[in-house]
Write a protein that holds these residues in place. Structure first.
Motif, PDB file in Angstrom:
ATOM      1  N   THR A 106     -53.593 120.760   0.285  1.00  0.00           N
ATOM      2  CA  THR A 106     -54.762 120.585   1.080  1.00  0.00           C
ATOM      3  C   THR A 106     -56.165 120.920   0.437  1.00  0.00           C
ATOM      4  N   ALA A 107     -55.997 121.666  -0.685  1.00  0.00           N
ATOM      5  CA  ALA A 107     -56.922 121.763  -1.562  1.00  0.00           C
ATOM      6  C   ALA A 107     -57.471 120.772  -2.216  1.00  0.00           C
ATOM      7  N   LEU A 108     -56.593 119.782  -2.438  1.00  0.00           N
ATOM      8  CA  LEU A 108     -56.747 118.708  -3.526  1.00  0.00           C
ATOM      9  C   LEU A 108     -57.392 117.653  -2.435  1.00  0.00           C
ATOM     10  N   LEU A 109     -56.735 117.438  -1.326  1.00  0.00           N
ATOM     11  CA  LEU A 109     -57.465 116.708  -0.420  1.00  0.00           C
ATOM     12  C   LEU A 109     -59.027 117.012   0.072  1.00  0.00           C
ATOM     13  N   LYS A 110     -59.314 118.126   0.067  1.00  0.00           N
ATOM     14  CA  LYS A 110     -60.873 118.370   0.224  1.00  0.00           C
ATOM     15  C   LYS A 110     -61.434 118.024  -0.995  1.00  0.00           C
ATOM     16  N   ARG A 111     -61.086 117.927  -2.209  1.00  0.00           N
ATOM     17  CA  ARG A 111     -61.910 117.556  -3.187  1.00  0.00           C
ATOM     18  C   ARG A 111     -61.903 116.296  -3.765  1.00  0.00           C
ATOM     19  N   TYR A 112     -60.784 115.563  -3.207  1.00  0.00           N
ATOM     20  CA  TYR A 112     -60.736 113.926  -3.663  1.00  0.00           C
ATOM     21  C   TYR A 112     -60.245 113.356  -2.386  1.00  0.00           C
ATOM     22  N   PRO A 113     -60.619 111.870  -2.528  1.00  0.00           N
ATOM     23  CA  PRO A 113     -60.246 110.872  -1.512  1.00  0.00           C
ATOM     24  C   PRO A 113     -58.711 110.825  -1.291  1.00  0.00           C
ATOM     25  N   ALA A 114     -58.324 110.606  -0.068  1.00  0.00           N
ATOM     26  CA  ALA A 114     -56.795 110.534   0.222  1.00  0.00           C
ATOM     27  C   ALA A 114     -56.232 109.590  -0.893  1.00  0.00           C
ATOM     28  N   GLY A 115     -56.937 108.364  -0.981  1.00  0.00           N
ATOM     29  CA  GLY A 115     -56.143 107.569  -2.104  1.00  0.00           C
ATOM     30  C   GLY A 115     -55.913 108.008  -3.398  1.00  0.00           C
ATOM     31  N   VAL A 116     -56.662 108.927  -3.759  1.00  0.00           N
ATOM     32  CA  VAL A 116     -56.463 109.313  -5.185  1.00  0.00           C
ATOM     33  C   VAL A 116     -55.220 110.475  -5.207  1.00  0.00           C
ATOM     34  N   VAL A 117     -55.186 111.213  -4.045  1.00  0.00           N
ATOM     35  CA  VAL A 117     -54.285 112.426  -4.233  1.00  0.00           C
ATOM     36  C   VAL A 117     -53.008 111.853  -3.564  1.00  0.00           C
ATOM     37  N   ALA A 118     -52.803 110.984  -2.707  1.00  0.00           N
ATOM     38  CA  ALA A 118     -51.702 110.497  -2.233  1.00  0.00           C
ATOM     39  C   ALA A 118     -50.679 109.964  -3.137  1.00  0.00           C
ATOM     40  N   PRO A 119     -51.069 109.077  -4.180  1.00  0.00           N
ATOM     41  CA  PRO A 119     -49.947 108.768  -5.130  1.00  0.00           C
ATOM     42  C   PRO A 119     -48.906 109.732  -5.897  1.00  0.00           C
ATOM     43  N   PHE A 120     -49.754 110.835  -5.909  1.00  0.00           N
ATOM     44  CA  PHE A 120     -48.746 111.820  -6.710  1.00  0.00           C
ATOM     45  C   PHE A 120     -47.659 112.283  -5.876  1.00  0.00           C
ATOM     46  N   SER A 121     -47.686 111.794  -4.553  1.00  0.00           N
ATOM     47  CA  SER A 121     -46.381 112.414  -3.618  1.00  0.00           C
ATOM     48  C   SER A 121     -45.358 111.108  -4.244  1.00  0.00           C
ATOM     49  N   MET A 122     -45.703 110.439  -4.905  1.00  0.00           N
ATOM     50  CA  MET A 122     -44.685 109.449  -5.226  1.00  0.00           C
ATOM     51  C   MET A 122     -43.661 109.954  -6.451  1.00  0.00           C
ATOM     52  N   LEU A 123     -44.223 111.330  -6.911  1.00  0.00           N
ATOM     53  CA  LEU A 123     -43.396 111.923  -8.007  1.00  0.00           C
ATOM     54  C   LEU A 123     -42.321 112.644  -7.213  1.00  0.00           C
ATOM     55  N   VAL A 124     -42.103 112.710  -5.862  1.00  0.00           N
ATOM     56  CA  VAL A 124     -41.367 113.497  -5.192  1.00  0.00           C
ATOM     57  C   VAL A 124     -40.033 113.111  -5.294  1.00  0.00           C
ATOM     58  N   PRO A 125     -39.998 111.668  -4.981  1.00  0.00           N
ATOM     59  CA  PRO A 125     -38.623 111.179  -5.203  1.00  0.00           C
ATOM     60  C   PRO A 125     -37.654 111.451  -6.510  1.00  0.00           C
ATOM     61  N   VAL A 126     -38.475 111.435  -7.558  1.00  0.00           N
ATOM     62  CA  VAL A 126     -37.953 111.508  -8.924  1.00  0.00           C
ATOM     63  C   VAL A 126     -37.496 112.784  -8.943  1.00  0.00           C
ATOM     64  N   VAL A 127     -38.009 113.881  -8.396  1.00  0.00           N
ATOM     65  CA  VAL A 127     -37.506 115.252  -8.565  1.00  0.00           C
ATOM     66  C   VAL A 127     -36.308 115.319  -7.620  1.00  0.00           C
ATOM     67  N   GLY A 128     -36.478 114.553  -6.227  1.00  0.00           N
ATOM     68  CA  GLY A 128     -35.475 114.719  -5.190  1.00  0.00           C
ATOM     69  C   GLY A 128     -34.143 114.053  -5.719  1.00  0.00           C
ATOM     70  N   LEU A 129     -34.193 112.864  -6.490  1.00  0.00           N
ATOM     71  CA  LEU A 129     -33.087 112.082  -6.971  1.00  0.00           C
ATOM     72  C   LEU A 129     -32.261 113.079  -8.178  1.00  0.00           C
ATOM     73  N   VAL A 130     -33.252 113.418  -9.098  1.00  0.00           N
ATOM     74  CA  VAL A 130     -32.416 114.505  -9.934  1.00  0.00           C
ATOM     75  C   VAL A 130     -31.766 115.520  -9.479  1.00  0.00           C
ATOM     76  N   GLY A 131     -32.485 116.301  -8.650  1.00  0.00           N
ATOM     77  CA  GLY A 131     -31.865 117.524  -7.988  1.00  0.00           C
ATOM     78  C   GLY A 131     -30.641 117.358  -7.158  1.00  0.00           C
ATOM     79  N   ALA A 132     -30.823 115.961  -6.437  1.00  0.00           N
ATOM     80  CA  ALA A 132     -29.483 115.820  -5.672  1.00  0.00           C
ATOM     81  C   ALA A 132     -28.533 115.227  -6.553  1.00  0.00           C
ATOM     82  N   TRP A 133     -28.781 115.185  -7.595  1.00  0.00           N
ATOM     83  CA  TRP A 133     -27.555 114.650  -8.840  1.00  0.00           C
ATOM     84  C   TRP A 133     -27.041 115.795  -9.172  1.00  0.00           C
TER      85      TRP A 133
END
Length: 327
Positions: free
Chosen positions: A231-258
């Motif tokens: 939420t703090a990041l979305l306050k400081r930057y446009p949604a289009g700048v912050v949202a792409p970082f969420s694409m790192l989540v599947p990498v962590v999720g896949l490795v963790g599930a493995w």
């Protein structure tokens, strides 16, 4: 975006990626809607008693709670409970990033740069590679539920962006007050009025502690810490700048599930994860900035640049530094 804020965005991605493992453990002990309700209920009571209400319009608080809390996690928990592999779920739910950029452009008229579009396109390509590779083991309905959960996340992102809370953590905490009642109502209708409460009572038995640990992780690290930083990041930057970082989540999720669940990724899944990371780097400007800073840096004496940077090199390095601060 500053280096510190990039690091915080990556931290959120790690917390949310591991959150899928905690959800899988929690669903072994609680029904999905009830678990989603508990995630917020354990926070809602102390929030109402001890945290001042954020000074934001009620509609944005409700929009954030219903989108990010009810729609995303209610549907996501249901999808995983119905057979969606947690690693694959961590990939598909990242459709929230292009959903957020698209809704931001359509509803908020946020400008989307060509670099952002290219980065998002590359990351989406990586997600498609992973999703196609894994879709052979995922029924259609859980996949649809996960995509709808991603849309709920995107709606929550835009509501948070519009709220512009002066105290982001206070706003994220008060968001927890919204989901419990809708989720408990869904649990009562779809899972039975007493099913979840019986599961909660059993969780305090000798074999129920993994479910309680998972609940604490989901509520504290996934909600308070992760959502507060986001939420703090979305306050400081446009949604289009912050949202792409969420694409790192599947990498962590896949490795963790493995590692934890023995969901072994194939070569295609690993390749797709690498493409996702490359898309995040491109979409957020890391790759272009790295190239500019390499070009502006003074060369080593053995490379023919002399022992000291020239005036032109100094000016170039200063300009790159100023640009980094502005972004």
């Amino acid at each position: 975006m500053t280096a510190r804020d990039r690091s915080l965005a990556v931290l959120v991605a790690v917390l949310w990626g591991l959150n899928f493992l905690a959800v899988r453990v929690g669903l072994d002990h609680f029904p999905p809607f009830f678990l989603a309700a508990l995630r917020y209920l354990v926070l809602a009571v102390p929030v109402v008693l001890f945290v001042p209400r954020p000074g934001v319009p009620l509609r944005w608080l409700l929009g954030y709670g219903l989108g990010f809390g009810v729609a995303q996690f209610g549907l996501l928990f249901l999808a995983i409970e119905q057979g969606m592999p947690s690693g694959l779920a961590s990939v598909v739910v990242q459709a929230s990033a292009p959903f957020t950029v698209l809704l931001g452009a359509l509803l908020l008229r946020e400008r989307v740069s060509g670099r952002q579009l290219a980065g998002i396109g590359l990351a989406v390509l990586g997600m498609v590679v992973i999703a196609v590779d894994r879709s052979r083991t995922a029924p259609l309905m859980p996949l649809v539920l996960t995509v709808l959960a991603a849309l709920g996340w995107a709606v929550g992102n835009l509501a948070s962006r519009q709220a512009k809370p002066e105290y982001p953590l206070r706003f994220a905490l008060w968001m927890a007050v919204v989901p419990p009642l809708p989720l408990l109502a869904l649990s009562a209708v779809m899972e039975g009025p007493a099913t979840g409460w019986r599961a909660l009572g059993s969780a305090f038995g000798p074999e129920g502690w993994p479910g309680l640990v998972a609940l604490v992780y989901i509520a504290v690290l996934g909600s308070v810490v992760g959502s507060g930083i986001w939420t703090a990041l979305l306050k400081r930057y446009p949604a289009g700048v912050v949202a792409p970082f969420s694409m790192l989540v599947p990498v962590v999720g896949l490795v963790g599930a493995w590692l934890a669940l023995d969901e072994r990724p194939t070569g295609w899944a690993v390749a797709g994860g690498a493409v996702v990371v490359a898309g995040v780097l491109l979409g957020t400007g890391w790759l272009p900035r790295f190239a500019r800073e390499r070009a502006a840096a003074p060369r080593h004496p053995e490379e023919g640049g002399g022992g000291r940077p020239t005036g032109t090199q100094t000016a170039g390095a200063t300009g790159a530094s100023q640009e980094t601060k502005r972004s």
